[in-house]
Design a protein around this motif. Structure first.
Motif, PDB file in Angstrom:
ATOM      1  N   GLY A   1       0.787  -1.225   0.000  1.00  0.00           N
ATOM      2  CA  GLY A   1       0.000   0.000   0.000  1.00  0.00           C
ATOM      3  C   GLY A   1       0.817   1.272   0.000  1.00  0.00           C
ATOM      4  O   GLY A   1       0.266   2.354   0.216  1.00  0.00           O
ATOM      5  N   HIS A   2       2.133   1.162  -0.226  1.00  0.00           N
ATOM      6  CA  HIS A   2       2.993   2.346  -0.237  1.00  0.00           C
ATOM      7  C   HIS A   2       3.273   2.784  -1.672  1.00  0.00           C
ATOM      8  O   HIS A   2       3.286   1.962  -2.589  1.00  0.00           O
ATOM      9  N   TYR A   3       3.557   4.071  -1.814  1.00  0.00           N
ATOM     10  CA  TYR A   3       3.906   4.608  -3.132  1.00  0.00           C
ATOM     11  C   TYR A   3       5.412   4.742  -3.258  1.00  0.00           C
ATOM     12  O   TYR A   3       6.146   4.765  -2.274  1.00  0.00           O
ATOM     13  N   ARG A   4       5.873   4.823  -4.497  1.00  0.00           N
ATOM     14  CA  ARG A   4       7.298   4.740  -4.804  1.00  0.00           C
ATOM     15  C   ARG A   4       8.114   5.833  -4.123  1.00  0.00           C
ATOM     16  O   ARG A   4       7.657   6.963  -3.922  1.00  0.00           O
ATOM     17  N   GLU A   5       9.326   5.463  -3.775  1.00  0.00           N
ATOM     18  CA  GLU A   5      10.331   6.404  -3.300  1.00  0.00           C
ATOM     19  C   GLU A   5      11.464   6.369  -4.319  1.00  0.00           C
ATOM     20  O   GLU A   5      12.149   5.357  -4.466  1.00  0.00           O
ATOM     21  N   ALA A   6      11.661   7.459  -5.001  1.00  0.00           N
ATOM     22  CA  ALA A   6      12.583   7.483  -6.137  1.00  0.00           C
ATOM     23  C   ALA A   6      14.000   7.082  -5.750  1.00  0.00           C
ATOM     24  O   ALA A   6      14.683   6.384  -6.502  1.00  0.00           O
ATOM     25  N   ALA A   7      14.448   7.502  -4.575  1.00  0.00           N
ATOM     26  CA  ALA A   7      15.822   7.210  -4.172  1.00  0.00           C
ATOM     27  C   ALA A   7      16.076   5.709  -4.040  1.00  0.00           C
ATOM     28  O   ALA A   7      17.194   5.239  -4.293  1.00  0.00           O
ATOM     29  N   PHE A   8      15.062   4.956  -3.644  1.00  0.00           N
ATOM     30  CA  PHE A   8      15.239   3.509  -3.478  1.00  0.00           C
ATOM     31  C   PHE A   8      14.978   2.758  -4.779  1.00  0.00           C
ATOM     32  O   PHE A   8      15.558   1.696  -5.013  1.00  0.00           O
ATOM     33  N   ALA A   9      14.132   3.304  -5.622  1.00  0.00           N
ATOM     34  CA  ALA A   9      13.894   2.663  -6.923  1.00  0.00           C
ATOM     35  C   ALA A   9      15.111   2.793  -7.840  1.00  0.00           C
ATOM     36  O   ALA A   9      15.344   1.942  -8.700  1.00  0.00           O
ATOM     37  N   GLN A  10      15.919   3.839  -7.652  1.00  0.00           N
ATOM     38  CA  GLN A  10      17.015   4.110  -8.565  1.00  0.00           C
ATOM     39  C   GLN A  10      18.039   2.985  -8.608  1.00  0.00           C
ATOM     40  O   GLN A  10      18.568   2.655  -9.683  1.00  0.00           O
ATOM     41  N   ALA A  11      18.357   2.365  -7.466  1.00  0.00           N
ATOM     42  CA  ALA A  11      19.417   1.350  -7.437  1.00  0.00           C
ATOM     43  C   ALA A  11      19.075   0.155  -8.323  1.00  0.00           C
ATOM     44  O   ALA A  11      19.932  -0.368  -9.046  1.00  0.00           O
ATOM     45  N   LYS A  12      17.816  -0.284  -8.316  1.00  0.00           N
ATOM     46  CA  LYS A  12      17.410  -1.405  -9.165  1.00  0.00           C
ATOM     47  C   LYS A  12      17.429  -0.989 -10.628  1.00  0.00           C
ATOM     48  O   LYS A  12      17.881  -1.758 -11.493  1.00  0.00           O
ATOM     49  N   HIS A  13      16.946   0.207 -10.922  1.00  0.00           N
ATOM     50  CA  HIS A  13      17.012   0.719 -12.294  1.00  0.00           C
ATOM     51  C   HIS A  13      18.458   0.738 -12.788  1.00  0.00           C
ATOM     52  O   HIS A  13      18.762   0.268 -13.894  1.00  0.00           O
TER      53      HIS A  13
END
Length: 490
Positions: A244-256
């Motif tokens: 139920g949480h929305y994205r946090e860009a700083a944490f999504a970046q590492a996988k990208h």
């Protein structure tokens, strides 16, 4: 009478237009506008184009203009840069001033396109002396791919350990950045012990500070409930993660960054293009530290794979198991290897694999990019049971040759704590202290390093291993689609 007045006005207007046209033609022919002297047209990448300095504009993007590469529109001429910007050798001017983000994007596209290779004469993957010694017939060429964020102290220590690694002069070092920084660039420029290439993740938060894939102010706050998000109408209201949480860009970046880097290294690096098999990419991060015999052991593990476990898809030089300096069996362990089921929480340091393994991963792009976990390594664990032809088997040394120096300073630590606690922990993090412990361990057992041969001492039970939990943080459909696009990007 009135007609004569109108005729005079028309005549005056025609005379004025004729004078303006003549003036324009004079300026055009004398180089005062549109073309420089000599009649050469300005082009986006011309050295004489005002303000470009040869690097500021990206090349035409084939995936945007597949039929006409020249369709990339040149920007209007800008005013010449200020004199102090021309003298700014470390590039600080790129990080400030008008249109800084756009100029930095353009620079990074150009660098990824040009791929300037420093110390290129050292990269000789096809020569007979590529291996450690004459016995290394069929030894693989090796490229090290390091994911770099924003910790120059850690990167400096990693590069220092590489300088001491035997055989490093015959590898290609690829530094993959998600932050353009004069300090990090200076560290890369100082590498003189091997061929080195810098590449830059082109969808970083630094390049998109106020829009996706960075933090868009129109996005939903992390903890906003779905009903409230739909009522508010924020951009990603319909795409929370599994919790139920929305994205946090700083944490999504590492996988990208990891997935982009994987494809870019195997598919786009001209320094690796056309090289015969076998070849290995060794994936590292800025907070890793290599033992002096790390590359030697990597090749010994490859030899063992050929003999003992040709079905092993990956090798790993690191683990998080504690190694004691007073271990009486250190010498025996230093020449021993283990065969295990690959586990993301144990074998994600110093991960190495050949092109065959990459092809299997690339075929699982849909599964990787849709799995709701912001960790690239936990996502790989899911692929080993959910997509890949077989679960991964890994060969690794019993004594690790890659060590972790990040301590509690990394992404996972800061995600678990509030900002004040995370800042306090980061301030207390001293990678140099971690390095001193590792160096003391290696110095105490210097004579046990560089084993002439390695033996497979332990075969652990092998069975598919699923992630014990899904961490979320990757529910946004925009992340999924951007992630899947990396294979198609030119």
């Amino acid at each position: 009478m009135r007609l004569r007045i109108y005729k005079r006005k028309v005549l005056a207007l025609l005379l004025a237009l004729g004078a303006a046209a003549a003036c324009a033609l004079t300026l055009w022919g004398s180089g005062g506008g549109g073309r420089p002297e000599g009649g050469e047209a300005f082009t986006p990448h011309s050295p004489s184009f005002p303000g470009t300095r040869g690097l500021l504009l990206p090349p035409p993007l084939p995936h945007l203009f597949p039929h006409n590469a020249s369709a990339f529109p040149p920007p209007p001429p800008s005013k010449p840069p200020r004199e102090e910007e021309d003298e700014d050798e470390d590039g600080l001017s790129l990080l400030s001033g008008p249109n800084a983000t756009l100029r930095l994007r353009s620079l990074i596209y150009r660098l990824n396109f040009d791929q300037p290779l420093r110390n290129a004469h050292k990269w000789r993957p096809l020569t007979a002396d590529h291996g450690n010694d004459a016995a290394d017939t069929g030894a693989p060429w090796v490229a090290l791919v390091v994911q770099v964020h924003s910790r120059p102290e850690h990167l400096s220590l990693l590069l220092g350990s590489l300088r001491q690694a035997k055989g490093v002069e015959r590898v290609l070092l690829v530094l993959s950045h998600d932050v353009w920084s004069p300090e990090l660039n200076a560290l890369a420029s100082a590498v003189d012990f091997c061929a080195v290439l810098q590449i830059f993740f082109p969808f970083s938060l630094q390049l998109y500070p106020e829009e996706f894939p960075g933090p868009d102010p129109r996005d939903c706050p992390r903890d906003l409930g779905r009903a409230a998000a739909l009522q508010r109408g924020c951009l990603n209201a319909r795409f929370p993660d599994s919790f139920g949480h929305y994205r946090e860009a700083a944490f999504a970046q590492a996988k990208h960054h990891w997935w982009w880097k994987l494809h870019f290294a195997w598919e786009r690096l001209r320094a690796l293009r056309g090289l015969p098999e076998p070849g290995l990419l060794l994936f590292l991060e800025e907070d890793h530290f290599l033992a002096p015999d790390a590359l030697h052991v990597l090749r010994r593990l490859w030899d063992m794979r050929q003999r003992e476990c040709p079905e092993c898809q990956v090798l790993s030089l690191g683990s998080y198991a504690a190694v004691r300096a007073d271990d009486a069996d250190f010498a025996a362990k230093a020449r021993a290897a283990e065969l295990k089921t690959w586990k993301s929480t144990e074998h994600n340091m110093g991960l190495a694999f050949p092109r065959e393994t990459y092809r299997q991963l690339a075929a699982c792009s849909e599964a990787f990019c849709a799995y709701d976990d912001y960790n690239w390594d936990w996502t790989l664990q899911h692929l080993t049971v959910g997509c890949l032809p077989r679960f991964w088997k890994v060969l690794l040394p019993q004594v690790p040759r890659v060590f972790h120096t990040g301590g509690d300073c990394g992404m996972h630590h800061s995600k678990k704590k509030d900002k004040a606690a995370a800042d306090k922990a980061s301030a207390a993090c001293h990678p140099a202290a971690q390095i001193r412990k590792v160096e003391a361990l290696l110095a105490a057992h210097r004579d046990s390093l560089f084993p002439e041969a390695m033996a497979l001492s332990k075969r652990f039970p092998l069975a598919p291993l699923s992630p014990h939990v899904k961490n979320g943080g990757w529910g946004d459909i925009r992340d999924h689609e951007l992630c899947k696009s990396y294979q198609r990007l030119q």
